[in-house]
Design a protein around this motif. Structure first.
Motif, PDB file in Angstrom:
ATOM      1  N   GLY A 176     -26.020  48.347  -4.713  1.00  0.00           N
ATOM      2  CA  GLY A 176     -27.376  48.622  -4.776  1.00  0.00           C
ATOM      3  C   GLY A 176     -26.139  50.461  -5.147  1.00  0.00           C
ATOM      4  O   GLY A 176     -26.446  50.730  -6.906  1.00  0.00           O
ATOM      5  N   ALA A 177     -25.818  50.968  -4.636  1.00  0.00           N
ATOM      6  CA  ALA A 177     -24.783  52.195  -5.249  1.00  0.00           C
ATOM      7  C   ALA A 177     -23.939  52.058  -5.789  1.00  0.00           C
ATOM      8  O   ALA A 177     -23.321  52.331  -6.690  1.00  0.00           O
ATOM      9  N   VAL A 178     -22.749  50.614  -5.527  1.00  0.00           N
ATOM     10  CA  VAL A 178     -21.895  50.208  -6.475  1.00  0.00           C
ATOM     11  C   VAL A 178     -22.497  50.779  -8.314  1.00  0.00           C
ATOM     12  O   VAL A 178     -21.831  50.833  -8.596  1.00  0.00           O
ATOM     13  N   LEU A 179     -23.138  49.618  -8.667  1.00  0.00           N
ATOM     14  CA  LEU A 179     -23.417  49.591  -9.711  1.00  0.00           C
ATOM     15  C   LEU A 179     -24.304  50.802 -10.093  1.00  0.00           C
ATOM     16  O   LEU A 179     -24.330  51.293 -11.444  1.00  0.00           O
ATOM     17  N   ARG A 180     -25.314  51.277  -9.099  1.00  0.00           N
ATOM     18  CA  ARG A 180     -26.214  52.863 -10.000  1.00  0.00           C
ATOM     19  C   ARG A 180     -24.526  54.031 -10.846  1.00  0.00           C
ATOM     20  O   ARG A 180     -25.231  54.742 -11.657  1.00  0.00           O
ATOM     21  N   ILE A 181     -23.527  54.095  -9.773  1.00  0.00           N
ATOM     22  CA  ILE A 181     -21.896  54.506 -10.284  1.00  0.00           C
ATOM     23  C   ILE A 181     -21.823  54.075 -11.618  1.00  0.00           C
ATOM     24  O   ILE A 181     -21.653  54.763 -12.172  1.00  0.00           O
ATOM     25  N   ARG A 182     -21.104  52.603 -11.605  1.00  0.00           N
ATOM     26  CA  ARG A 182     -20.859  52.523 -12.249  1.00  0.00           C
ATOM     27  C   ARG A 182     -21.870  52.634 -13.736  1.00  0.00           C
ATOM     28  O   ARG A 182     -20.941  53.029 -14.938  1.00  0.00           O
TER      29      ARG A 182
ATOM     30  N   LEU B 291     -21.792  55.485   0.489  1.00  0.00           N
ATOM     31  CA  LEU B 291     -20.782  54.617   1.071  1.00  0.00           C
ATOM     32  C   LEU B 291     -19.119  55.709   1.569  1.00  0.00           C
ATOM     33  O   LEU B 291     -18.472  54.973   2.104  1.00  0.00           O
ATOM     34  N   ASN B 292     -19.397  56.646   1.812  1.00  0.00           N
ATOM     35  CA  ASN B 292     -18.680  57.878   2.688  1.00  0.00           C
ATOM     36  C   ASN B 292     -18.555  57.223   3.809  1.00  0.00           C
ATOM     37  O   ASN B 292     -17.960  57.474   4.377  1.00  0.00           O
ATOM     38  N   LYS B 293     -20.049  56.863   4.172  1.00  0.00           N
ATOM     39  CA  LYS B 293     -20.467  57.154   6.175  1.00  0.00           C
ATOM     40  C   LYS B 293     -20.146  55.173   5.694  1.00  0.00           C
ATOM     41  O   LYS B 293     -19.536  55.178   7.647  1.00  0.00           O
ATOM     42  N   MET B 294     -20.556  54.654   5.363  1.00  0.00           N
ATOM     43  CA  MET B 294     -20.017  53.276   5.474  1.00  0.00           C
ATOM     44  C   MET B 294     -18.692  52.619   5.063  1.00  0.00           C
ATOM     45  O   MET B 294     -18.833  51.201   5.558  1.00  0.00           O
TER      46      MET B 294
ATOM     47  N   ILE C  48     -15.335  60.772  -0.521  1.00  0.00           N
ATOM     48  CA  ILE C  48     -15.898  62.494  -0.807  1.00  0.00           C
ATOM     49  C   ILE C  48     -14.784  63.074  -0.458  1.00  0.00           C
ATOM     50  O   ILE C  48     -13.917  64.480  -2.186  1.00  0.00           O
ATOM     51  N   ASP C  49     -13.680  63.354   0.011  1.00  0.00           N
ATOM     52  CA  ASP C  49     -12.842  64.775   0.466  1.00  0.00           C
ATOM     53  C   ASP C  49     -11.681  64.517  -0.568  1.00  0.00           C
ATOM     54  O   ASP C  49     -11.351  64.862  -1.702  1.00  0.00           O
TER      55      ASP C  49
ATOM     56  N   VAL D  14     -14.208  56.135  -7.289  1.00  0.00           N
ATOM     57  CA  VAL D  14     -14.660  56.175  -7.292  1.00  0.00           C
ATOM     58  C   VAL D  14     -15.464  55.759  -6.403  1.00  0.00           C
ATOM     59  O   VAL D  14     -16.593  56.519  -5.700  1.00  0.00           O
ATOM     60  N   THR D  15     -15.873  54.978  -5.856  1.00  0.00           N
ATOM     61  CA  THR D  15     -16.223  53.754  -5.243  1.00  0.00           C
ATOM     62  C   THR D  15     -16.002  53.563  -3.869  1.00  0.00           C
ATOM     63  O   THR D  15     -16.625  53.865  -2.891  1.00  0.00           O
ATOM     64  N   GLY D  16     -14.888  53.934  -3.407  1.00  0.00           N
ATOM     65  CA  GLY D  16     -13.764  53.635  -2.355  1.00  0.00           C
ATOM     66  C   GLY D  16     -13.438  52.251  -1.865  1.00  0.00           C
ATOM     67  O   GLY D  16     -13.240  52.351  -1.250  1.00  0.00           O
ATOM     68  N   MET D  17     -14.063  51.224  -2.640  1.00  0.00           N
ATOM     69  CA  MET D  17     -14.155  50.115  -2.489  1.00  0.00           C
ATOM     70  C   MET D  17     -12.507  49.353  -2.839  1.00  0.00           C
ATOM     71  O   MET D  17     -12.356  49.776  -3.364  1.00  0.00           O
TER      72      MET D  17
END
Length: 460
Positions: A129-135, A282-285, A291-292, A439-442
């Motif tokens: 959900g996070a990745v697709l909203r960022i997309r 995403l930064n946490k998980m 983010i840095d 941007v997502t860290g994936m």
């Protein structure tokens, strides 16, 4: 009328509300049930509180992970941690059940490999959900950036008879019957009987058509799907992916590098300003340096060096690379990441590549050995943008095409742009999914596109 959960979480308590979404979890005791409801509008769930005695027992049994609900109730101040408000439910309608015995997204960790097998359901997870909203946010930001700079959005064809990169790794488009192919007298497939009357393929790039637009409209950009029939199973390759390809009349290579840097920084800033909750998750998980790393891109100018300078740095590094370094070799991801992550500690733009490892359309330098190509290199990714000043001389372009032994039958229209009012111009290509990895860290490109297309994989 129901409101998005993202909106409800920002409202003051006291009003009667309707929320609709899917159950993430249900917990509680014999007196009260707590339902975490999510509708995809935000990474955050809204908590629904149900007094068990007020609801039919059989109804509550249907409220399981994955079920779809419509909840009416009062928005009240939450006494629990994690949210400011919650819904005190007065009625629940089960819009769709989800059998807990067969619904695959239960409350436990799932591997990325498993989630790719159920790509039709993985958007319901927090991560996707996070990745697709960022997309979505990045796609919007791309259009906003170019629109605000006066660029024209040009729709280039997906079906083409030309191979932009000359690599030949293209998906054929045909309506001919593979069981009964028409043949010429020489025994070759007779494409004159095909739908388009010639051999056609899915495009690998909109660049060549983009150049036609730039030499008429000034500044244009494309943003659409492209296709490579490359039998590659790495975490960085897809058979179907999206590309952003601007082309600008009257830009030289320095103007080009300025735009590349401005563009990337704009997108990163937009993500930080507009996708805070998803990036925090995403930064946490996924990547606790995400983010840095994004902020570091904004804080410093990109390094600009030539390919030759990069080879000298790599050769002097003392590092034993899997692929040995010498002038003339195409840089691998390990070389690019060393320059960015180890040597400079920031993004790098490389220029002036050997012409023998670059495409035919790049402008040749006076040394006869190098071309005005640019690659933007990023941490964790390696190359994220490839671009160049384009060769504007018809004579030099024809000579390079002849040198490479290319068939110009399908490029007559491209050469006409150099024949009629040629001008200096430049452009670049940014792989959208490569950007999203950053941007997502994936870590795998299959996980930043809704339905990945890779060798032997075309599900959903």
């Amino acid at each position: 009328m129901h409101k998005k959960i993202k909106q409800l979480l920002q409202e003051a308590p006291g009003s009667e509300v309707i929320a609709k979404g899917w159950v993430r979890t249900k917990r509680g005791n014999k007196n009260v049930a707590f339902i975490a409801l999510n509708d995809g509008s935000t990474i955050n769930n809204i908590q629904v509180v149900c007094e068990v005695a007020a609801f039919d027992e059989e109804l509550l049994k249907q409220v399981t992970t994955g079920a779809c609900l419509a909840v009416k109730g009062k928005l009240v101040e939450s006494i629990g941690s994690g949210q400011a408000v919650e819904i005190q439910a007065s009625s629940i309608e089960v819009l769709g059940t989800a059998d807990p015995e067969t619904y695959p997204l239960q409350k436990k960790g799932h591997s990325m490999e498993f989630l790719r097998e159920i790509a039709h359901l993985r958007p319901r997870t927090n991560t996707f959900g996070a990745v697709l909203r960022i997309r979505h946010a990045m796609a919007f930001a791309i259009h906003k950036f170019f629109n605000d700079k006066g660029f024209v959005y040009l729709h280039t064809p997906l079906i083409t008879a030309s191979d932009c990169e000359g690599a030949g790794e293209m998906f054929q488009v045909t309506t001919l019957d593979p069981e009964n192919l028409p043949r010429t007298e020489e025994g070759k497939v007779d494409y004159s009987q095909d739908f388009f009357g010639r051999f056609t393929s899915l495009t690998v790039s909109g660049q060549l058509e983009g150049e036609l637009g730039a030499t008429a409209l000034g500044d244009i950009y494309t943003f659409g799907p492209t296709f490579r029939a490359e039998n590659s199973n790495t975490p960085r390759h897809l058979a179907e992916f999206w590309m952003i390809e601007p082309e600008m009349a009257f830009y030289d290579v320095n103007d080009l590098m300025d735009l590349e840097e401005e563009f990337i920084k704009y997108l990163v800033r937009y993500a930080l300003d507009n996708c805070g909750d998803d990036l925090a998750f995403l930064n946490k998980m996924i990547d606790n340096e995400l983010i840095d790393r994004l902020r570091s891109v904004l804080d410093t100018p990109f390094v600009r060096i030539t390919y030759t300078e990069a080879i000298d740095i790599l050769s002097a590094s003392g590092r034993k690379f899997e692929f040995p370094v010498s002038w003339g070799v195409d840089l691998q991801s390990e070389h690019e990441r060393y320059l960015v992550e180890q040597h400079f500690g920031r993004p790098v733009i490389l220029t002036d590549y050997p012409k023998d490892i670059k495409a035919f359309y790049m402008k040749q330098n006076d040394d006869g050995r190098t071309v005005r190509g640019t690659d933007v290199l990023f941490p964790k990714i390696g190359e994220i943008i490839g671009g160049s000043e384009r060769e504007s001389s018809l004579e030099k372009l024809n000579a390079r095409i002849a040198e490479l032994g290319m068939d110009t039958t399908n490029l007559w229209w491209y050469l006409d742009t150099r024949r009629f009012g040629t001008c200096p111009h430049s452009g670049f290509g940014l792989g959208f999914e490569r950007l999203l990895l950053f941007v997502t860290g994936m870590s795998n490109i299959r996980d930043v596109i809704p339905f990945p297309r890779t060798p032997k994989t075309a599900e959903f």
